[in-house]
Design a protein around this motif. Structure first.
Motif, PDB file in Angstrom:
ATOM      1  N   ALA A  98      -5.286 -14.184  13.330  1.00  0.00           N
ATOM      2  CA  ALA A  98      -4.931 -14.125  11.908  1.00  0.00           C
ATOM      3  C   ALA A  98      -5.355 -12.800  11.279  1.00  0.00           C
ATOM      4  O   ALA A  98      -5.246 -12.627  10.062  1.00  0.00           O
ATOM      5  N   GLY A  99      -5.821 -11.866  12.083  1.00  0.00           N
ATOM      6  CA  GLY A  99      -6.346 -10.610  11.554  1.00  0.00           C
ATOM      7  C   GLY A  99      -5.335  -9.796  10.780  1.00  0.00           C
ATOM      8  O   GLY A  99      -5.643  -9.280   9.689  1.00  0.00           O
ATOM      9  N   TYR A 100      -4.133  -9.645  11.323  1.00  0.00           N
ATOM     10  CA  TYR A 100      -3.112  -8.858  10.622  1.00  0.00           C
ATOM     11  C   TYR A 100      -2.716  -9.538   9.309  1.00  0.00           C
ATOM     12  O   TYR A 100      -2.554  -8.877   8.274  1.00  0.00           O
ATOM     13  N   ALA A 101      -2.559 -10.861   9.341  1.00  0.00           N
ATOM     14  CA  ALA A 101      -2.189 -11.589   8.129  1.00  0.00           C
ATOM     15  C   ALA A 101      -3.276 -11.468   7.067  1.00  0.00           C
ATOM     16  O   ALA A 101      -2.980 -11.328   5.870  1.00  0.00           O
ATOM     17  N   ALA A 102      -4.543 -11.496   7.489  1.00  0.00           N
ATOM     18  CA  ALA A 102      -5.638 -11.357   6.534  1.00  0.00           C
ATOM     19  C   ALA A 102      -5.644  -9.968   5.894  1.00  0.00           C
ATOM     20  O   ALA A 102      -5.838  -9.823   4.673  1.00  0.00           O
ATOM     21  N   GLU A 103      -5.418  -8.937   6.711  1.00  0.00           N
ATOM     22  CA  GLU A 103      -5.374  -7.570   6.166  1.00  0.00           C
ATOM     23  C   GLU A 103      -4.200  -7.428   5.205  1.00  0.00           C
ATOM     24  O   GLU A 103      -4.320  -6.793   4.140  1.00  0.00           O
ATOM     25  N   LEU A 104      -3.058  -8.011   5.545  1.00  0.00           N
ATOM     26  CA  LEU A 104      -1.898  -7.955   4.652  1.00  0.00           C
ATOM     27  C   LEU A 104      -2.173  -8.701   3.352  1.00  0.00           C
ATOM     28  O   LEU A 104      -1.716  -8.280   2.276  1.00  0.00           O
ATOM     29  N   THR A 105      -2.910  -9.802   3.435  1.00  0.00           N
ATOM     30  CA  THR A 105      -3.282 -10.531   2.216  1.00  0.00           C
ATOM     31  C   THR A 105      -4.025  -9.603   1.260  1.00  0.00           C
ATOM     32  O   THR A 105      -3.721  -9.539   0.059  1.00  0.00           O
ATOM     33  N   GLU A 106      -4.996  -8.886   1.794  1.00  0.00           N
ATOM     34  CA  GLU A 106      -5.781  -7.962   0.971  1.00  0.00           C
ATOM     35  C   GLU A 106      -4.924  -6.825   0.421  1.00  0.00           C
ATOM     36  O   GLU A 106      -5.052  -6.439  -0.745  1.00  0.00           O
ATOM     37  N   ARG A 107      -4.046  -6.293   1.273  1.00  0.00           N
ATOM     38  CA  ARG A 107      -3.237  -5.156   0.849  1.00  0.00           C
ATOM     39  C   ARG A 107      -2.244  -5.566  -0.251  1.00  0.00           C
ATOM     40  O   ARG A 107      -2.060  -4.850  -1.220  1.00  0.00           O
ATOM     41  N   TYR A 108      -1.589  -6.709  -0.084  1.00  0.00           N
ATOM     42  CA  TYR A 108      -0.642  -7.157  -1.113  1.00  0.00           C
ATOM     43  C   TYR A 108      -1.371  -7.486  -2.412  1.00  0.00           C
ATOM     44  O   TYR A 108      -0.882  -7.183  -3.514  1.00  0.00           O
ATOM     45  N   ALA A 109      -2.544  -8.122  -2.308  1.00  0.00           N
ATOM     46  CA  ALA A 109      -3.304  -8.445  -3.518  1.00  0.00           C
ATOM     47  C   ALA A 109      -3.716  -7.171  -4.251  1.00  0.00           C
ATOM     48  O   ALA A 109      -3.697  -7.108  -5.492  1.00  0.00           O
ATOM     49  N   ALA A 110      -4.056  -6.127  -3.486  1.00  0.00           N
ATOM     50  CA  ALA A 110      -4.509  -4.875  -4.093  1.00  0.00           C
ATOM     51  C   ALA A 110      -3.412  -4.195  -4.909  1.00  0.00           C
ATOM     52  O   ALA A 110      -3.707  -3.507  -5.900  1.00  0.00           O
ATOM     53  N   ILE A 111      -2.153  -4.376  -4.513  1.00  0.00           N
ATOM     54  CA  ILE A 111      -1.061  -3.741  -5.263  1.00  0.00           C
ATOM     55  C   ILE A 111      -0.423  -4.711  -6.253  1.00  0.00           C
ATOM     56  O   ILE A 111       0.621  -4.420  -6.833  1.00  0.00           O
ATOM     57  N   GLY A 112      -1.035  -5.900  -6.406  1.00  0.00           N
ATOM     58  CA  GLY A 112      -0.556  -6.855  -7.398  1.00  0.00           C
ATOM     59  C   GLY A 112       0.614  -7.704  -6.964  1.00  0.00           C
ATOM     60  O   GLY A 112       1.203  -8.421  -7.786  1.00  0.00           O
ATOM     61  N   ASP A 113       0.965  -7.665  -5.669  1.00  0.00           N
ATOM     62  CA  ASP A 113       2.056  -8.501  -5.157  1.00  0.00           C
ATOM     63  C   ASP A 113       1.454  -9.837  -4.704  1.00  0.00           C
ATOM     64  O   ASP A 113       1.236 -10.082  -3.519  1.00  0.00           O
TER      65      ASP A 113
END
Length: 526
Positions: A443-458
């Motif tokens: 789940a590592g990639y999905a977790a990193e994407l969660t953080e990245r999308y949250a950071a840009i407000g998506d």
């Protein structure tokens, strides 16, 4: 004679006919354990556990040293104590305890899976649907360990996979880490789509579908792109002339001659299925299944629907395969010189080529996938596997030349994440997406994407990726906390509550989870 016929019919999943012959064999030879055992296993595989108990008990009485009989009897008795959740299309069975965390999240996901697998290919939302609904609800069994799962499928405590379908039953191993579990976390829903597709294709074909075709349809309906490992396997088979024909591909599943044969059979089967979809349309494989349901073998059924003989089909498929391998950058187009040819033409010895030699050739032949591959790997080897900023143009060129390889995306994601500035972190997203959609066990990639999308407000995409982390690792407290946090940010209060309740079950000794639930209730009331 009845035992032999019953066994053969059972292996072909003709459950009703097989049960009759095995029952007759029991009557004619009441002291022989094998007919009782096979009848009990057959009934268990057909989902008729209550009926299976008596013949299994007889088998144990007749032969108390029979391991499969003892294991299977213990299993069917224990299954009667399992909890159940019933939906419109499924009966979910699980042992009381931590597995309830996953079991109570399954119904809405299974409903979406049901629509995708059973839908009509004429519907744009289900382009590969089998257009068939089994007559009875499918039993989904969440087994509490690898040993339990293995006994459910074979009667023995060790098997090479983590999920299997026997027709009306799909059993899978709980995606947990630790002793007793063989795979650890994995994307159980993708695996379930594969196994449920078996249930549907077996039902549509009256359990007569060719082995390679049911596996091919199941891989197709996993709804994930082919990963680089499978592309490499197919390329090697193509280069060595080892692609299977319509007979040997079935044999490869059950009696593989090489260690890679079974994996190759899965990959090539799905490739041939994809070829049928592209050339003859999504209805063609369904019509082939219907003819097999009437008793026709795969060869005549394929010829009748596609209008070509088996040999003609394979010949055309090989042409299709070559085009796909060229498009994927896995083999070179006709007339394109190899790296060795280019080096010799430049007066260089292929085995002694320097980085400067390869860089000079790459400037002259910028889209050559083999050349870029060799250059990328040489540079990484000299830098202990770590990419550097100056490699970004090279990695991007290689990703374009061979769009199926995950290596450049892993390196580019790392470089962008290591930079750490907002623009670079956002630039990592497409590379992480490429990796995540092909990932099954982490789940590592999905977790990193969660953080990245949250950071840009998506927050919509952030929440979707957070849900994926908890689907792959449903018992991981850190991922549950991440998902709960993002759900609260998105004001998805139902999702936040679900993850917090899961945390209460996963970590019952941590009072903070209960306090968070109480705080969430106050927020919802406001």
């Amino acid at each position: 004679g009845h035992f032999a016929v019953g066994n053969a019919l059972g292996e072909a999943r003709q459950y009703e006919a097989a049960a009759g012959h095995l029952a007759e064999a029991r009557v004619r030879e009441p002291n022989w354990a094998e007919p009782s055992l096979e009848l009990g296993l057959l009934l268990a595989q057909a989902g008729r556990d209550a009926e299976a108990e008596r013949p299994l008990a007889d088998a144990v009485r007749q032969n108390p040293f029979h391991v499969r009989a003892r294991n299977s009897l213990k299993l069917v008795r224990e299954l009667q104590t399992f909890e159940t959740i019933e939906t419109e299309h499924f009966v979910i069975r699980y042992r009381d305890g931590i597995d309830e965390v996953l079991a109570r999240e399954m119904p809405p996901l299974l409903d979406g899976m049901f629509a995708a697998v059973t839908g009509s290919p004429d519907d744009p939302g289900t382009p590969y649907g089998i257009d068939h609904v089994p007559e009875r609800k499918t039993i989904i069994e969440l087994m509490p360990s690898h040993e339990w799962f293995s006994v459910r499928i074979t009667g023995m405590p060790r098997i090479w996979t983590v999920a299997a379908a026997t027709g009306p039953i799909v059993a899978f191993e709980s995606p947990q880490e630790g002793p007793g579990f063989s795979a650890g976390p994995y994307d159980w829903l993708r695996v379930m789509r594969h196994e449920f597709t078996h249930t549907v294709t077996l039902s549509r074909s009256r359990n007569r579908i060719a082995h390679w075709m049911t596996e091919a349809a199941a891989v197709q309906l996993e709804d994930a792109p082919r990963d680089y490992q499978r592309w490499t396997l197919l390329t090697q088979a193509w280069n060595e002339g080892r692609l299977f024909d319509l007979r040997t591909i079935n044999t490869a599943f059950v009696r593989p001659e090489r260690p890679s044969d079974r994996s190759l059979a899965y990959a090539q089967g799905q490739w041939m299925y994809e070829f049928i979809l592209d050339e003859w349309g999504a209805r063609a494989p369904l019509e082939i299944m219907d003819l097999m349901a009437e008793g026709q073998p795969i060869g005549p059924a394929l010829e009748r629907v596609l209008g070509v003989t088996g040999d003609e089909f394979l010949s055309r498929f090989r042409g299709y395969a070559r085009e796909q391998l060229v498009a994927a950058g896995m083999i070179l187009p006709e007339g394109t010189p190899t790296v060795a040819d280019l080096l010799r033409a430049a007066g260089k010895e292929p085995q002694r080529a320097t980085m400067a030699d390869l860089e000079a050739l790459a400037e002259e032949h910028p889209g050559h996938p083999d050349l870029l591959d060799r250059l990328v790997r040489m540079k990484l080897a000299r830098r202990s596997g770590s990419p550097t900023e100056d490699m970004i143009p090279l990695l991007e060129a290689y990703a374009a030349a061979r769009p199926v390889d995950d290596l450049p995306h892993r390196m580019l994601a790392k470089l962008h994440l290591d930079r750490g500035d907002p623009e670079s972190l956002e630039a990592a997203i497409p590379h992480l997406e490429f990796l995540d959609v092909r990932e099954v066990h982490s789940a590592g990639y999905a977790a990193e994407l969660t953080e990245r999308y949250a950071a840009i407000g998506d927050l919509e995409n952030a929440l979707a990726k957070a849900e994926r982390t908890t689907r792959i690792a449903p018992f991981d407290a850190d991922y549950r906390e991440l998902a709960a946090r993002v759900a609260l940010q998105a004001k998805a209060y139902d999702a936040a509550e679900r993850h917090l309740r899961a945390l209460v079950d996963i970590e019952p000794d941590r009072e903070i989870h209960k306090r968070r639930l109480e705080a969430l209730e106050r927020v919802r009331n406001r």
